[in-house]
Write an enzyme that holds these catalytic residues in place. Sequence first.
Site: not given
Length: 411
Positions: A88-90, A62
């Site tokens: 950016i999503s969790s 990530r």
Amino acid sequence: MRRIFNRTAAALILLLTFMATRLPAQTPAEFEEWRHTLVDKLLVPSGIKDPRVVKSMRDTPRHEFMPANLRKFAYYDMGLPIGEKQTISSPLIVAQMTQALHPKANDKVLEIGTGSGYQTAVLSPLVKDVYTIEIVESLGKNAKRTLERLGYKNVHAKVGDGYLGWPEFAPFSKIIATCSPEKVPQPLIDQLADGGTLVAPVGERYTQTLYVFTKKKDKLERVALLPTVFVPMTGKAEATREHKPDPANPRLVNGGFEEDPHFVSAGGQPGWYYERQVTRRTDDHAPEGKHFIEFKNTQPNLGAHLIQGFAIDGRKVNKIEVSGWVKTDNVVAGMQPDQAGFIRIRLFDEQRQQLSKALVIGPFVGTSGWHKVHKTFDVPKEAREGIIGIGLFGATGVGCFDQLELKKVAK
């Protein structure tokens, strides 16, 4: 993949992290260690059980999909800024959406809203091909370069309007939308194969639900997965929404927790998201109605909270009053000053940068029966959005909340 409040990551670290006291990773070995910790301590306990999805979450770097100065936060459970008002999503929401898609080795998947490219990378080893579209040119080009550099050879990326789909490669066995439409666009329905699955957050700008759709004879059948908030798509689809928030009259949804959460498979509280260590209780003596929310945490620094976004325009709202009912049982504050029971509000400008310090009611510590709290706050003229959080935020003990209200104070 993108979530709201992109430039507030630093201010939300303690709010959204699941291990707030750990040291930031620096070397590849440390990144890998923290990635495994994330999977073992958060993702698997939160219901990510598909072994292929678990493996992909373990393997996908990530940190490669975010700015270098924020990589030390890559394996916290939080959204982080990637530029152009996007995030950016969790990791948890990425894992939840990927698992809900039920990816198979022979699937041809269309992703709407490439963002950083992280969701694409997670999907890549699980399916045959991923076709991904990003409407923001700079993000789309950067994501494509990153995906190519990291060797994701079955990924096909382009810049364009994702809600139009990619008709020359249709039909798709699966479609995943990582930005929120008011309803599923017809081109995506048309390009989904019969029997195919579509996962998308759908609804109003601040009260969305993540749905799993199945196409049957040109129509979609849906199952609600969990409440959530995603960035709305840029462009015509967003501009022509039928239902829009009223920033001149900010309000909360389901502040009394009377709405039944069982319409979603995960049992999340309607209108609220980022749910951590939450139980909805039934009691005829609740301050409002028959239900209230309970947070229980036994490990210092672990999150126990709920969050809700709302629209607000500081040009039209000078002051807001925030109130609620609170009850505590042996709440012990953490080592940091913001690790306690709180009602906490953050306001943001039109670029989604946080304005000044958080507005707080609390701390709530020790043991106390139900009592009402309220406070009036000034609203900066630059304010355009807000977020309210309730919970223990790293403190231990039991905290209960009910009848949360936020309203404009008349001049």
